[in-house]
Design a protein around this motif. Sequence first.
Motif, PDB file in Angstrom:
ATOM      1  N   GLU A 253     -69.207 -13.654  31.879  1.00  0.00           N
ATOM      2  CA  GLU A 253     -70.322 -14.390  32.479  1.00  0.00           C
ATOM      3  C   GLU A 253     -69.875 -15.196  33.705  1.00  0.00           C
ATOM      4  OE1 GLU A 253     -72.913 -15.998  29.598  1.00  0.00           O
ATOM      5  OE2 GLU A 253     -74.016 -17.224  31.033  1.00  0.00           O
ATOM      6  N   LYS A 254     -68.679 -15.785  33.635  1.00  0.00           N
ATOM      7  CA  LYS A 254     -68.148 -16.574  34.768  1.00  0.00           C
ATOM      8  C   LYS A 254     -68.046 -15.719  36.021  1.00  0.00           C
ATOM      9  CE  LYS A 254     -67.330 -20.770  33.380  1.00  0.00           C
ATOM     10  NZ  LYS A 254     -68.548 -21.435  33.790  1.00  0.00           N
TER      11      LYS A 254
ATOM     12  N   LYS B  76     -76.946 -13.379  31.556  1.00  0.00           N
ATOM     13  CA  LYS B  76     -77.046 -14.493  30.606  1.00  0.00           C
ATOM     14  C   LYS B  76     -77.791 -14.087  29.347  1.00  0.00           C
ATOM     15  CE  LYS B  76     -77.064 -18.541  33.626  1.00  0.00           C
ATOM     16  NZ  LYS B  76     -75.627 -18.870  33.585  1.00  0.00           N
TER      17      LYS B  76
ATOM     18  N   LEU C   9     -77.978 -12.909  37.459  1.00  0.00           N
ATOM     19  CA  LEU C   9     -77.586 -13.974  36.537  1.00  0.00           C
ATOM     20  C   LEU C   9     -78.380 -13.915  35.240  1.00  0.00           C
ATOM     21  CD1 LEU C   9     -77.006 -17.259  38.523  1.00  0.00           C
ATOM     22  CD2 LEU C   9     -75.413 -16.005  37.071  1.00  0.00           C
TER      23      LEU C   9
ATOM     24  N   GLU D 163     -71.414 -15.127  37.468  1.00  0.00           N
ATOM     25  CA  GLU D 163     -71.870 -16.343  38.159  1.00  0.00           C
ATOM     26  C   GLU D 163     -71.247 -16.417  39.542  1.00  0.00           C
ATOM     27  OE1 GLU D 163     -70.975 -19.599  35.532  1.00  0.00           O
ATOM     28  OE2 GLU D 163     -72.588 -19.017  34.162  1.00  0.00           O
TER      29      GLU D 163
ATOM     30  N   GLU E 242     -73.202 -16.310  43.124  1.00  0.00           N
ATOM     31  CA  GLU E 242     -72.922 -17.424  44.033  1.00  0.00           C
ATOM     32  C   GLU E 242     -72.460 -16.895  45.399  1.00  0.00           C
ATOM     33  OE1 GLU E 242     -73.654 -20.440  43.202  1.00  0.00           O
ATOM     34  OE2 GLU E 242     -73.063 -21.099  45.224  1.00  0.00           O
TER      35      GLU E 242
END
Lengths: 199, 199
Positions: A38-39, B53, B49, A42, A46
Amino acid sequence: MNYYSESINNLIEELAGLPNIGPKSAQRLAFHILNLPEKRVERMAETILTARKKICLCERCFNLSDQKVCPICSNPKRDPSTVMVVEEPSDLAAYEKTGQYRGLYHVLHGAVNPMVGVQPENLKLKELLQRLQREDIKEVIIATNSTVEGEATALWISKYVKQAGIKVTRIASGVPVGGALEFIDEMTLFRALEGRTEL
Amino acid sequence: MNYYSESINNLIEELAGLPNIGPKSAQRLAFHILNLPEKRVERMAETILTARKKICLCERCFNLSDQKVCPICSNPKRDPSTVMVVEEPSDLAAYEKTGQYRGLYHVLHGAVNPMVGVQPENLKLKELLQRLQREDIKEVIIATNSTVEGEATALWISKYVKQAGIKVTRIASGVPVGGALEFIDEMTLFRALEGRTEL
């Protein structure tokens, strides 16, 4: 695609909207992304957002940049007296990859194409003429594409650059390195003959 | 790639990290994204995202899902007495595209492959055996790939399903539709002969 949950469908559709990404590739990319930590995802989101938010055109050469002046224009090692005119930022990137050109650029963001309504005033041509007046430019190298539109644009530019009393050159047309003559079109062969150099 | 600004470089590198996206494609995708309206790029980042998620595995068939039970398992029109066992969610998607299968699935998330350390306990095999006990399943269709690993996994599964007294079938191996015999490998031709059906 009602066999996926909504958020997965949305992701696949979003990816399929990108150029050269068909439905199968979109699905593969989506599964790849869903499998990433997930990081990592992200960071990806970003990076996309940051790049888009920061993007602007270099106020000197109109290359894509995230600063007012792009890294090339602000590099003191580059020769500001030579300016290469290209159609798109990707053309600039192609020339930078050669590592041989040490001057600056000017990105037109297109070529004159009246058929689809691209007139000189839609391109960064006025800005080029302003640079000719403001900067101490000794040579303008025209590196627009070797297409009808690119050639027309080159002609247009050369007229004005000559009027300003500045040397104007056009990148050579000819046989690509590694190209076998028998497979090369007549127009290219003609240009190669015309542009022959003494050995 | 020091001819782009940092945020553009980051974007290109991020995209080049995706499967089947080389440096040239990454650059083209990056320029495409940078040319999109900012709202559109925000939506893209958000979609990526959100999908990541929300992603989870369906607690029944282990398909990728954003709900506890996936749309297929929760569809009352599907036949819960037939379960097709596949290796990956993309295999499930491939069968769903045929529009011909009305039963449920079970996604193993791989195939037994001791060479790279994938043992039966790393796959959703225990969960399949539990389903055989808990649910009223009449037939298990094994649709693992026609590879060494897929066949080994099929064998492993068929043993346990038979023990549970449930009918177990394997999808047919043979000549692909539209395939010309002369270009088909011997193993496939042998399988096609073995699996011949009476007309």
